[in-house]
Design a protein around this motif. Structure first.
Motif, PDB file in Angstrom:
ATOM      1  N   SER A   1       0.823  -1.208   0.000  1.00 30.85           N
ATOM      2  CA  SER A   1       0.000   0.000   0.000  1.00 30.85           C
ATOM      3  C   SER A   1       0.857   1.259   0.000  1.00 30.85           C
ATOM      4  O   SER A   1       0.393   2.313  -0.391  1.00 30.85           O
TER       5      SER A   1
ATOM      6  N   GLU B   1      -5.737   0.931   2.422  1.00 30.97           N
ATOM      7  CA  GLU B   1      -5.272  -0.463   2.407  1.00 30.97           C
ATOM      8  C   GLU B   1      -6.433  -1.422   2.144  1.00 30.97           C
ATOM      9  O   GLU B   1      -6.310  -2.381   1.369  1.00 30.97           O
ATOM     10  N   THR B   2      -7.607  -1.168   2.770  1.00 32.24           N
ATOM     11  CA  THR B   2      -8.758  -2.048   2.527  1.00 32.24           C
ATOM     12  C   THR B   2      -9.217  -1.960   1.075  1.00 32.24           C
ATOM     13  O   THR B   2      -9.578  -2.967   0.466  1.00 32.24           O
TER      14      THR B   2
ATOM     15  N   GLN C   1      -6.897  -4.012  -0.945  1.00 33.87           N
ATOM     16  CA  GLN C   1      -7.118  -5.447  -0.790  1.00 33.87           C
ATOM     17  C   GLN C   1      -8.397  -5.881  -1.463  1.00 33.87           C
ATOM     18  O   GLN C   1      -8.519  -7.023  -1.906  1.00 33.87           O
TER      19      GLN C   1
END
Lengths: 443, 374
Positions: free
Chosen positions: B230, B340-341, B344
């Motif tokens: 990230s 970051e989420t 992902q």
């Protein structure tokens, strides 16, 4: 208990000792002489207790609410106190006695068309998806929206001795033009008007299998099937008028057949239905008679001409003559007669028209304004008219529709009942009524 | 007479043993134990009566051997305690005497060499490895010394409190084993695939043993850190227009369609694409769902207003391009963890798939021409 009406709540005393030296308890609510007393000296606690008592008594009715019709449910809603109403039965959809009594305060709420009216007033003219919904829900509920209310208020206040006013409903695809038109038609029929409802003018300019050359006028063409269908539906809608109106002219159909002056209109209509060959001319005759007699002083009735997809009357057709040359709309008898009807050279009624891109020919899908869809010729003939814009659902209307679907258990998915699900629905449909309806069909 | 009977019966017992004799060093012990046990039974039997037939004797002995076998299994693993070793020594001595009797020699002067010769005679083995052949040795030599030494060492450590129960684990998170190329570079020689696989296997085995944290340095020499993905994202700062409303732009590409998005804060959720409404531009529900995905994922559905422009490709790829553009534009409004989420969830990854090339001799990229038999 400390009674205090000021806004900041005072601090609770840590301990209370009476004069005897014993401790007493500090409470917020206390029942005394049948009334619940509150710190703030309001009746909220008392009302809450009453409500819980009532709910426990009639809870069995709520449990079985799915088995009740909409009408019964609203009587139920009226029973419960207005402060707390169970969210599923919230009174946004509300029964209104008649269309005549609807006003601004009823915006966003649904009213039920009585089932007896359905088959007489709407043998044709409702959007097909709405008809399916009526069949599924076993009732026809129409939302009261601004365009329809505006139209109805115009109709109430218009002067019917002057030439007819023409109202044009326009809006984006799926915004509810046809439904507003149907609402107005229902109002007119409840008020006792004679309703001439043409469900879709586009049907007369395309997909015609039989084109007969007209016997009355050499260069025109007849459409027997479409004309006879329309006459049949017209007969269903206006049964009670057919015997009252008398013809003022003699009509000769063939060498042996003619309809005399003074015969009831019903006879003419029956003849048109049975003898399909001359049905287009019958339609023309009916329209002419109604035009002449609409504003009449003796036995006068008000005439409402409701045309859906009026932009089909001008423009192009997809029909072809035998030599493969295209047919212009004015060469069709039905279209010619209808155009004469829409002209404002008669009085005693109103013309309510809707633009429609959906069935139109050779019109881009982004077109929705009158200028774009009517074309120059159409705009000139319709001019002057009262434009009535139909917009997408407002927030309140969307909420109402959403609650209606929830109430009818149309939205089955558990996620659709949450706030997030509602936001998703708003995003995906952009509050467009038809898009929302199609979306909810999956859920 | 009784001894002859005994010898014959034991000989009968031995014959199946000889056939199955692939025994290791324990062979001697088992033979000894059997001799001892059958000897014991015989002695018991002798006390009862002496006129029984050989068959009855053998039957009795067989039963007793089976019972003993079952008991051996149920007793559990053997513990190398002093009594156990003493028992083994006794068994060895008795077995030695029985063996001497069998070979017809004097039990008193039976040496280890004689034992070896007689075992080699009684249990001829076709095996080449000397250590694999049946043997019979005194337990004190070599058999238990190693195990006893290990146990003594462990007891000493326990006494000094060095047997700590808290095992420190080497943290392997965020690192990976060396690749084959990197290992070759380190060792300055070429390695085959099998060797590399074996290396990884051994390292994993090392990690699975307790107290492997002692050799952490050694293990870490053969591991490389992974970079945090990230941190590669470039997040542009928010811009503010004249009214103080925050906005940001983003662009995305998918399969030949390119799209740009101008995202404005504190809006009502209206979206216009190339000047038209998004419901009109994307009549297909799937495309609108693609547009909704990044906003719905972060829970900001009604917050932003969007002005998009898109060109190229078909409706699906345009929707995908816009989705990527929206996700990238949203980055400036979000915190690190949310970025970051999003990463992902795959919202920030450009889709690398493009149309595969048509090959000569085939009708399409994969489709071959119709096969005709003649």
């Amino acid at each position: 208990m400390l009674f205090n009406r000021s806004l900041p709540a005072p601090a609770r005393p840590s301990s209370i000792t009476t004069l005897d030296g014993s401790d007493s308890e500090y409470v917020d609510n206390y029942k005394y002489l049948g009334v619940w007393l509150d710190c703030k000296l309001s009746f909220q606690t008392h009302i809450k207790h009453l409500q819980s008592k009532i709910k426990s008594r009639i809870s069995f009715l709520f449990c079985n609410k799915a088995s009740f019709t909409y009408a019964a449910k609203h009587t139920l809603v009226k029973l419960t106190p207005s402060i707390t109403v169970p969210s599923v039965l919230s009174p946004k959809p509300h029964i209104l006695p008649t269309t005549a009594c609807q006003s601004e305060q009823h915006l966003g709420q649904y009213y039920t068309v009585p089932p007896s009216h359905f088959h007489t007033v709407f043998p044709h003219g409702l959007p097909p998806r709405y008809q399916q919904q009526v069949k599924t829900f076993n009732e026809g509920c129409v939302m009261v929206r601004q365009p329809a209310l505006e139209l109805i208020s115009h109709l109430k206040r218009a002067d019917y001795s002057k030439p007819t006013l023409r109202y044009l409903l326009y809006g984006v695809k799926g915004s509810g033009k046809t439904m507003s038109l149907c609402h107005t038609v229902h109002y007119c029929s409840t008020q006792g008007w004679l309703v001439l409802h043409i469900p879709d003018a586009h049907l007369w300019v395309k997909n015609c299998k039989e084109l007969l050359p007209s016997s009355y006028h050499a260069s025109r063409f007849d459409q027997p099937i479409q004309a006879s269908n329309w006459l049949r539906n017209f007969r269903t809608t206006n049964e009670h008028f057919l015997s009252k109106i008398k013809l003022r002219q003699r009509y000769v159909w063939t060498k042996r057949e003619s309809t005399e002056e003074g015969r009831p209109l019903g006879e003419l209509v029956d003849m048109g239905v049975s003898r399909v060959k001359s049905s287009s001319d019958v339609v023309g005759a009916v329209l002419k008679e109604l035009r002449l007699q609409a504003g009449g002083t003796e036995g006068g009735f008000r005439l409402a001409v409701a045309v859906d997809g009026v932009n089909g009357l001008w423009g192009r057709t997809t029909l072809k003559k035998e030599d493969k040359s295209p047919v212009a709309p004015e060469e069709l008898t039905l279209v010619h007669n209808l155009r004469k009807m829409i002209n404002n050279d008669w009085c005693g009624g109103a013309v309510i028209a809707t633009l429609s891109q959906t069935g139109s020919l050779y019109a881009p899908s982004s077109a929705y304004l009158p200028q774009e869809l009517l074309g120059e010729e159409g705009f000139d003939s319709m001019d002057p008219f009262v434009p009535v814009p139909v917009s997408l659902y407002s927030e309140k209307e969307f909420e109402s529709c959403y609650l209606y679907y929830l109430d009818r258990h149309w939205l089955q998915h558990p996620h659709s009942q949450t706030e997030e699900g509602k936001k998703e629905l708003i995003f995906l449909s952009n509050r467009n009524p038809s898009v929302l309806e199609r979306l909810c069909a999956f859920l | 007479m009784q001894m002859q009977r005994l010898l014959l019966s034991t000989y009968f017992l031995f014959s199946p043993e000889r056939r199955t004799a692939n025994m290791a060093a324990s062979g001697g012990r088992t033979v000894g134990s059997f001799l001892w046990k059958c000897g014991n039974c015989c002695f018991n039997f002798n006390t009862v009566s002496s006129n029984l037939t050989r068959q009855v004797l053998s039957r009795q002995l067989c039963v007793s051997a089976v019972l003993h076998r079952k008991n051996l299994a149920a007793a559990g693993p053997e513990k190398f305690s002093e009594e156990f070793i003493k028992k083994q020594v006794e068994e060895f001595n008795i077995g030695k005497r029985h063996l001497a009797n069998m070979m017809g020699e004097d039990p008193e002067t039976f040496t280890q060499g004689d034992i070896n010769r007689s075992i080699a005679y009684l249990f001829p083995s076709g095996l080449f490895d000397k250590k694999a052949k049946p043997l019979m040795k005194h337990p004190d030599e070599d058999t238990f010394t190693k195990a006893l030494a290990v146990e003594k060492h462990q007891d000493r450590l326990r006494g000094k409190d060095l047997f700590t129960q808290d095992a420190k684990q080497i943290s392997l998170v965020g690192s990976r084993w060396l690749l084959k190329e990197e290992l070759e570079e380190l060792l300055v020689e070429t390695i085959s695939e099998h060797d590399y696989a074996r290396f990884i296997q051994l390292m994993e085995r090392l990690l699975s043993l307790p107290y492997c944290s002692v050799e952490e340095d050694f293990v870490q020499r053969y591991r490389r850190q992974l970079e945090i993905q990230s941190s590669k994202q470039q997040v542009q700062p928010l811009q503010y227009d004249q009214h103080g409303v925050a906005y940001s732009t983003g662009d995305g590409r998918r399969k030949t369609a390119t799209g740009t998005v101008l995202l404005r804060d504190s809006g009502s959720g209206s979206i216009s694409i190339n000047g038209t409404n998004y419901v009109h531009y994307f009549p297909v529900l799937q495309d609108r769902e693609q547009l909704m995905f990044p906003l719905h994922f972060m829970g900001v559905l009604g917050r932003f207003d969007m002005q998009c422009s898109v060109s190229g490709g078909g409706h699906s790829s345009q929707a995908g391009a816009l989705r990527l553009a929206i996700s990238r534009a949203m980055l400036s409004f979000l915190s690190e963890g949310q970025v970051e989420t999003m990463r992902q969830a795959g919202l920030l990854t450009p889709d690398p798939r493009i149309k595969e090339r048509k090959k000569p001799g085939q009708e399409g990229a994969r489709r071959k021409f119709t096969w005709k038999k003649r």
